[in-house]
Design a protein around this motif. Structure first.
Motif, mmCIF file in Angstrom:
data_model
loop_
_atom_site.group_PDB
_atom_site.id
_atom_site.type_symbol
_atom_site.label_atom_id
_atom_site.label_comp_id
_atom_site.label_asym_id
_atom_site.label_seq_id
_atom_site.Cartn_x
_atom_site.Cartn_y
_atom_site.Cartn_z
ATOM 1 N N SER A 61 0.848 -1.183 0.000
ATOM 2 C CA SER A 61 0.000 0.000 0.000
ATOM 3 C C SER A 61 0.888 1.239 0.000
ATOM 4 O O SER A 61 2.084 1.160 0.311
ATOM 5 C CB SER A 61 -0.895 0.004 1.247
ATOM 6 O OG SER A 61 -1.819 1.067 1.200
ATOM 7 N N ASN A 66 -6.030 2.213 3.885
ATOM 8 C CA ASN A 66 -7.375 2.194 3.327
ATOM 9 C C ASN A 66 -7.559 0.977 2.424
ATOM 10 O O ASN A 66 -8.538 0.254 2.531
ATOM 11 C CB ASN A 66 -7.627 3.489 2.549
ATOM 12 C CG ASN A 66 -9.012 3.541 1.952
ATOM 13 O OD1 ASN A 66 -9.979 3.151 2.586
ATOM 14 N ND2 ASN A 66 -9.103 4.007 0.723
ATOM 15 N N ARG A 67 -6.595 0.751 1.534
ATOM 16 C CA ARG A 67 -6.652 -0.371 0.601
ATOM 17 C C ARG A 67 -5.291 -1.040 0.524
ATOM 18 O O ARG A 67 -4.253 -0.380 0.570
ATOM 19 C CB ARG A 67 -7.032 0.086 -0.800
ATOM 20 C CG ARG A 67 -8.449 0.559 -0.952
ATOM 21 C CD ARG A 67 -9.366 -0.577 -1.400
ATOM 22 N NE ARG A 67 -10.747 -0.159 -1.419
ATOM 23 C CZ ARG A 67 -11.369 0.342 -2.464
ATOM 24 N NH1 ARG A 67 -10.742 0.493 -3.615
ATOM 25 N NH2 ARG A 67 -12.635 0.693 -2.380
ATOM 26 N N CYS A 88 -7.874 -4.863 -2.106
ATOM 27 C CA CYS A 88 -8.623 -5.392 -0.968
ATOM 28 C C CYS A 88 -8.732 -4.391 0.172
ATOM 29 O O CYS A 88 -7.917 -3.482 0.303
ATOM 30 C CB CYS A 88 -7.924 -6.638 -0.416
ATOM 31 S SG CYS A 88 -7.737 -7.981 -1.585
ATOM 32 N N GLU A 89 -9.737 -4.652 1.017
ATOM 33 C CA GLU A 89 -9.902 -3.935 2.275
ATOM 34 C C GLU A 89 -9.882 -4.956 3.403
ATOM 35 O O GLU A 89 -10.416 -6.062 3.255
ATOM 36 C CB GLU A 89 -11.237 -3.189 2.300
ATOM 37 C CG GLU A 89 -11.316 -2.075 1.279
ATOM 38 C CD GLU A 89 -12.676 -1.380 1.264
ATOM 39 O OE1 GLU A 89 -13.632 -1.872 1.905
ATOM 40 O OE2 GLU A 89 -12.769 -0.344 0.581
ATOM 41 N N ARG A 100 -11.117 -6.801 6.348
ATOM 42 C CA ARG A 100 -12.458 -7.036 6.900
ATOM 43 C C ARG A 100 -12.378 -7.389 8.381
ATOM 44 O O ARG A 100 -13.157 -6.912 9.180
ATOM 45 C CB ARG A 100 -13.147 -8.141 6.129
ATOM 46 C CG ARG A 100 -14.549 -8.384 6.607
ATOM 47 C CD ARG A 100 -15.339 -9.074 5.562
ATOM 48 N NE ARG A 100 -16.692 -9.303 6.032
ATOM 49 C CZ ARG A 100 -17.625 -9.789 5.275
ATOM 50 N NH1 ARG A 100 -17.375 -10.081 4.022
ATOM 51 N NH2 ARG A 100 -18.822 -9.988 5.749
#
Length: 168
Positions: free
Chosen positions: A32, A74-75, A124-125, A127
């Motif tokens: 990231s 964030n991602r 992706c995030e 979860r």
């Protein structure tokens, strides 16, 4: 030549590491943008989890100094590395080098970093996370994917990079 190891009772960590190395895995870059620079690690514990919703999982060592930085992103970009990216994997696993030196990458609008030349990109995030002994188990929701089926993935088996061959 065959080596037989007794696995009765609780195996020591070295024996268990050797046992786990018999299962071939892919190698995934998890990256990231943090403070306007790419940050990333290499993991070989990656799995698909669910199609609906689209979920994947990774496991990251609790000793990682990089994961806590990535966990707040964030991602995350997950790149299934290509067979020609063994040196990139070593760089991403290193603690003492510029992990992205000479490694072509791109950032998505949301800040995920994906590696050029990979077999698959997933944006992706996070979860949820779970305790996994000396690792953190991370469940990620896939929000975007880009497939490159002509790229042969990097395979890690018995602590070495291997190439896939078609079985006859």
């Amino acid at each position: 030549m065959s080596i037989q190891t007794n696995t009765e009772g609780a195996p020591d960590q070295l024996a268990l590491r050797q046992a786990f190395s018999l299962f071939p895995t892919g190698v995934v870059a998890v990256c990231s943008v943090v403070d306007e620079a790419p940050v990333g690690i290499a993991v070989n514990s990656f799995t698909s989890v669910s199609l609906d919703p689209p979920l994947v999982g990774i496991c990251v060592a609790k000793s990682s100094a990089t994961w806590p930085v990535l966990a707040d992103s964030n991602r995350l970009g997950l790149s299934v590395l290509g067979s020609h990216q063994g040196q990139l994997c070593r760089s991403l696993a290193s603690r003492n080098t510029d992990r992205f030196l000479d490694a072509p990458w791109r950032a998505t609008d949301a800040g995920a970093v994906v590696m050029e030349g990979a077999a698959l990109w997933l944006e992706c995030e996070v979860r949820s996370t779970f305790d996994g002994g000396d690792h953190v188990v991370v469940l990620l929701e896939v929000v975007k994917s880009d497939l490159f089926p002509d790229v042969t993935p990097l395979v890690f088996h018995q602590s070495k990079f291997r190439e896939l061959q078609i079985a006859e």
